[in-house]
Design a protein around this motif. Sequence first.
Motif, PDB file in Angstrom:
ATOM      1  N   ILE A  47      25.539  21.752  11.244  1.00  0.00           N
ATOM      2  CA  ILE A  47      26.217  21.199  10.075  1.00  0.00           C
ATOM      3  C   ILE A  47      27.706  21.409  10.290  1.00  0.00           C
ATOM      4  CG2 ILE A  47      26.501  21.274   7.577  1.00  0.00           C
ATOM      5  CD1 ILE A  47      23.748  20.359   8.515  1.00  0.00           C
ATOM      6  N   ARG A  48      28.436  20.309  10.405  1.00  0.00           N
ATOM      7  CA  ARG A  48      29.851  20.375  10.758  1.00  0.00           C
ATOM      8  C   ARG A  48      30.702  20.105   9.514  1.00  0.00           C
ATOM      9  NH1 ARG A  48      29.008  15.729  15.077  1.00  0.00           N
ATOM     10  NH2 ARG A  48      28.073  14.925  13.151  1.00  0.00           N
ATOM     11  N   MET A  49      31.391  21.140   9.063  1.00  0.00           N
ATOM     12  CA  MET A  49      32.240  21.039   7.873  1.00  0.00           C
ATOM     13  C   MET A  49      33.699  20.972   8.307  1.00  0.00           C
ATOM     14  SD  MET A  49      32.663  23.695   4.657  1.00  0.00           S
ATOM     15  CE  MET A  49      31.447  22.958   3.567  1.00  0.00           C
ATOM     16  N   THR A  50      34.457  20.054   7.676  1.00  0.00           N
ATOM     17  CA  THR A  50      35.885  19.915   7.969  1.00  0.00           C
ATOM     18  C   THR A  50      36.688  20.007   6.684  1.00  0.00           C
ATOM     19  OG1 THR A  50      35.532  18.532   9.931  1.00  0.00           O
ATOM     20  CG2 THR A  50      37.682  18.400   8.862  1.00  0.00           C
ATOM     21  N   LEU A  51      37.686  20.896   6.681  1.00  0.00           N
ATOM     22  CA  LEU A  51      38.671  20.939   5.600  1.00  0.00           C
ATOM     23  C   LEU A  51      39.876  20.124   6.058  1.00  0.00           C
ATOM     24  CD1 LEU A  51      36.808  23.316   4.773  1.00  0.00           C
ATOM     25  CD2 LEU A  51      38.864  24.504   3.953  1.00  0.00           C
ATOM     26  N   LEU A  52      40.057  18.934   5.495  1.00  0.00           N
ATOM     27  CA  LEU A  52      41.179  18.068   5.826  1.00  0.00           C
ATOM     28  C   LEU A  52      42.232  18.255   4.739  1.00  0.00           C
ATOM     29  CD1 LEU A  52      42.198  15.964   7.860  1.00  0.00           C
ATOM     30  CD2 LEU A  52      41.171  14.190   6.435  1.00  0.00           C
ATOM     31  N   LEU A  53      43.290  18.998   5.055  1.00  0.00           N
ATOM     32  CA  LEU A  53      44.227  19.472   4.046  1.00  0.00           C
ATOM     33  C   LEU A  53      45.523  18.665   4.046  1.00  0.00           C
ATOM     34  CD1 LEU A  53      43.656  23.289   4.627  1.00  0.00           C
ATOM     35  CD2 LEU A  53      42.512  21.766   2.998  1.00  0.00           C
ATOM     36  N   ARG A  54      46.293  18.875   2.977  1.00  0.00           N
ATOM     37  CA  ARG A  54      47.568  18.185   2.791  1.00  0.00           C
ATOM     38  C   ARG A  54      48.697  19.203   2.723  1.00  0.00           C
ATOM     39  NH1 ARG A  54      47.449  12.975   0.216  1.00  0.00           N
ATOM     40  NH2 ARG A  54      49.381  13.511  -0.865  1.00  0.00           N
ATOM     41  N   LEU A  55      49.903  18.735   3.053  1.00  0.00           N
ATOM     42  CA  LEU A  55      51.117  19.514   2.845  1.00  0.00           C
ATOM     43  C   LEU A  55      51.872  18.924   1.669  1.00  0.00           C
ATOM     44  CD1 LEU A  55      52.380  19.894   6.541  1.00  0.00           C
ATOM     45  CD2 LEU A  55      51.116  21.576   5.180  1.00  0.00           C
ATOM     46  N   GLU A 101      43.155  31.137   0.766  1.00  0.00           N
ATOM     47  CA  GLU A 101      41.989  31.549  -0.016  1.00  0.00           C
ATOM     48  C   GLU A 101      40.916  30.467  -0.032  1.00  0.00           C
ATOM     49  OE1 GLU A 101      40.859  34.440  -2.031  1.00  0.00           O
ATOM     50  OE2 GLU A 101      42.035  35.022  -0.264  1.00  0.00           O
ATOM     51  N   VAL A 102      41.330  29.232  -0.154  1.00  0.00           N
ATOM     52  CA  VAL A 102      40.370  28.123  -0.138  1.00  0.00           C
ATOM     53  C   VAL A 102      39.651  28.071   1.210  1.00  0.00           C
ATOM     54  CG1 VAL A 102      40.131  25.606  -0.237  1.00  0.00           C
ATOM     55  CG2 VAL A 102      41.654  26.782  -1.847  1.00  0.00           C
ATOM     56  N   ILE A 103      40.404  28.234   2.296  1.00  0.00           N
ATOM     57  CA  ILE A 103      39.793  28.236   3.632  1.00  0.00           C
ATOM     58  C   ILE A 103      38.787  29.374   3.746  1.00  0.00           C
ATOM     59  CG2 ILE A 103      40.247  28.556   6.097  1.00  0.00           C
ATOM     60  CD1 ILE A 103      42.988  27.195   5.605  1.00  0.00           C
ATOM     61  N   ARG A 104      39.177  30.556   3.244  1.00  0.00           N
ATOM     62  CA  ARG A 104      38.273  31.711   3.314  1.00  0.00           C
ATOM     63  C   ARG A 104      36.962  31.455   2.574  1.00  0.00           C
ATOM     64  NH1 ARG A 104      36.645  35.377  -0.059  1.00  0.00           N
ATOM     65  NH2 ARG A 104      38.119  34.715  -1.681  1.00  0.00           N
ATOM     66  N   ILE A 105      37.047  30.878   1.381  1.00  0.00           N
ATOM     67  CA  ILE A 105      35.837  30.646   0.575  1.00  0.00           C
ATOM     68  C   ILE A 105      34.867  29.734   1.318  1.00  0.00           C
ATOM     69  CG2 ILE A 105      34.978  29.569  -1.541  1.00  0.00           C
ATOM     70  CD1 ILE A 105      37.708  30.403  -2.829  1.00  0.00           C
ATOM     71  N   PHE A 106      35.369  28.627   1.848  1.00  0.00           N
ATOM     72  CA  PHE A 106      34.482  27.681   2.527  1.00  0.00           C
ATOM     73  C   PHE A 106      33.989  28.229   3.865  1.00  0.00           C
ATOM     74  CE2 PHE A 106      36.343  24.796  -0.568  1.00  0.00           C
ATOM     75  CZ  PHE A 106      35.241  24.018  -0.918  1.00  0.00           C
ATOM     76  N   ARG A 107      34.814  29.001   4.549  1.00  0.00           N
ATOM     77  CA  ARG A 107      34.364  29.593   5.811  1.00  0.00           C
ATOM     78  C   ARG A 107      33.219  30.578   5.554  1.00  0.00           C
ATOM     79  NH1 ARG A 107      39.007  30.901   8.233  1.00  0.00           N
ATOM     80  NH2 ARG A 107      38.854  29.217   9.762  1.00  0.00           N
ATOM     81  N   GLU A 108      33.338  31.379   4.521  1.00  0.00           N
ATOM     82  CA  GLU A 108      32.283  32.353   4.222  1.00  0.00           C
ATOM     83  C   GLU A 108      30.978  31.661   3.843  1.00  0.00           C
ATOM     84  OE1 GLU A 108      33.742  35.008   1.240  1.00  0.00           O
ATOM     85  OE2 GLU A 108      35.106  36.069   2.622  1.00  0.00           O
ATOM     86  N   GLU A 109      31.056  30.563   3.104  1.00  0.00           N
ATOM     87  CA  GLU A 109      29.830  29.837   2.743  1.00  0.00           C
ATOM     88  C   GLU A 109      29.219  29.152   3.959  1.00  0.00           C
ATOM     89  OE1 GLU A 109      28.226  30.116  -0.114  1.00  0.00           O
ATOM     90  OE2 GLU A 109      29.842  31.546  -0.589  1.00  0.00           O
ATOM     91  N   ILE A 153      32.863  25.230  11.069  1.00  0.00           N
ATOM     92  CA  ILE A 153      33.940  24.754  10.196  1.00  0.00           C
ATOM     93  C   ILE A 153      35.215  24.528  10.996  1.00  0.00           C
ATOM     94  CG2 ILE A 153      34.723  27.087   9.563  1.00  0.00           C
ATOM     95  CD1 ILE A 153      35.235  25.929   6.701  1.00  0.00           C
ATOM     96  N   LYS A 154      35.925  23.433  10.650  1.00  0.00           N
ATOM     97  CA  LYS A 154      37.223  23.126  11.237  1.00  0.00           C
ATOM     98  C   LYS A 154      38.225  22.929  10.110  1.00  0.00           C
ATOM     99  CE  LYS A 154      35.563  20.742  15.401  1.00  0.00           C
ATOM    100  NZ  LYS A 154      35.588  19.453  16.156  1.00  0.00           N
ATOM    101  N   VAL A 155      39.471  23.304  10.375  1.00  0.00           N
ATOM    102  CA  VAL A 155      40.544  23.103   9.413  1.00  0.00           C
ATOM    103  C   VAL A 155      41.602  22.222  10.090  1.00  0.00           C
ATOM    104  CG1 VAL A 155      42.286  24.181   7.955  1.00  0.00           C
ATOM    105  CG2 VAL A 155      40.102  25.344   8.367  1.00  0.00           C
ATOM    106  N   ALA A 156      42.012  21.145   9.416  1.00  0.00           N
ATOM    107  CA  ALA A 156      42.965  20.209  10.015  1.00  0.00           C
ATOM    108  C   ALA A 156      43.900  19.662   8.950  1.00  0.00           C
ATOM    109  CB  ALA A 156      42.217  19.063  10.699  1.00  0.00           C
ATOM    110  N   TRP A 157      45.074  19.197   9.413  1.00  0.00           N
ATOM    111  CA  TRP A 157      46.063  18.551   8.549  1.00  0.00           C
ATOM    112  C   TRP A 157      46.317  17.165   9.122  1.00  0.00           C
ATOM    113  CZ3 TRP A 157      45.690  23.587   9.640  1.00  0.00           C
ATOM    114  CH2 TRP A 157      45.758  24.497   8.572  1.00  0.00           C
TER     115      TRP A 157
END
Length: 483
Positions: free
Chosen positions: A303-311, A321-329, A338-342
């Motif tokens: 299951i591949r989760m991506t946080l696509l964030l904004r500046l 904190e948002v990244i931490r919550i989703f990474r822990e879940e 999980i991947k985090v990208a902008w």
Amino acid sequence: MCTMASSGKAQDHNPKSFSNQRTSSLPAHSTKRSLCFVTTFITLLLLLLQIETLRSSFSSSSLSWALFPKALHGNEPPCHAMEELNLARSRLRELVTFLPLKDVRFSKQPMSGHTWFMSSINDTFEDDDTQHLYFPSETSNGRLLCLSARDVSDGARNSYALAWPEALPRNATLLAGLTFVSDTHYDYSNLWHGVSAMVPFVSWHQRKQCVVPDRWVLFHWGELRTRMGRWVQTLAEAAIGEVRIEDFKEYGGGPTCFEKAVVFRHNEGAMKKQRRRDVYDMMRCKARAYCGIAAEAADPKAIRMTLLLRLGPRSFKNESEVIRIFREECEKVGGCRIKVAWANNMTFCEQVKLMSETDVLVSPHGAQLTNLFLMDKNSSIMEFYPKGWKELAGVGQYVYHWMADWAGMQHKGSWRDPQGEKCQHIDNLQCFDFYKDKQIGHDEAHFAAWAAKVLTEAKEHKLGEASKTSSQPDLGSGRCPCS
């Protein structure tokens, strides 16, 4: 040999001899001259009825009027008949009437009905595609679309007309091949707006034996635009082919006419749901092929989760904190990565690759969410808004709900920040402007429970799909339509 009267050049396309005259009326003539003209004019109309059959005998898309008498009678006509024929043709050219591209009479309802763009012409409907205009056609009585449209700030100063190919306006340039013409109420830079304007052209391209236009002519409120956003143009090139945007600079000051033109002015408009889905399937496939992303067998346990964030606008106040919550879940679910990208620092193909490797997309409301259609079908989206959007943003806040449905995705709901400053304005529009680009807070308990639910559903869906025996290929792999 006859000596021709100089009543007008046979096909004057000299761009330097510019005439800005939009309409002309017939000058006064003697009674004898008028009767002669009327007789010739009627003869000319009869000749026009035979144009379509005559065209097949010539390689050029526009016949020379001097050939008509020879084709019909087999010999050169008398001098006076040719003079009258040229005179009648000259009068027809001068009678071509240019109208404003943007009809300000419909400014209060610019997108309703036939729209304020080319308002004198009604749309054509074709199966389940959106409304469009096509030239030349039966609706246009075989006439071509001509534009005098170089103004970039006032669409009412740009104009259009319809003209027979044998009687184009004076000083006109005739462009061969197919032209895509688009007018949008929004723009061609924003990802969502640009894709909405492009979808009907991708559909047309697919439906019409994968035809590729020779040029694109872009308008916003009837104002000429000479560029798309880089992301939007790259997608258009991936889906259709090279995009050459016309600026009309090389044709002098005269009008420009098009051998063939298709015009879309409602974006996706009345396009049916299944047709939209077919188009999004094609764009997904073509974008992946364009970027060289090979299809891989999906791991049902991954299951591949991506946080696509904004500046800046609509970013999270406490991103870490948002990244931490989703990474822990994610860590609680076997096989979750999980991947985090902008999106602001990624190329088009980097975004396509990222989305092709995403099953669950977590992102604030914004243009970067347009990337959602690039995921595998049935992937999931979680969307976030600042305070004030639910009450003040109107239906526009649901565009990614709609897009997810059209593209075959699963929109898993939205979270709207209940905390924030209170708007001091009375006017709702002012209050929306106040809230529109505020940052977004977080609710750890809600985010954690929501993420756990979406991840579990995504895993169950992938395992269920893997257990099915199906020969239906996914459009994200293999050969694309119009390859």
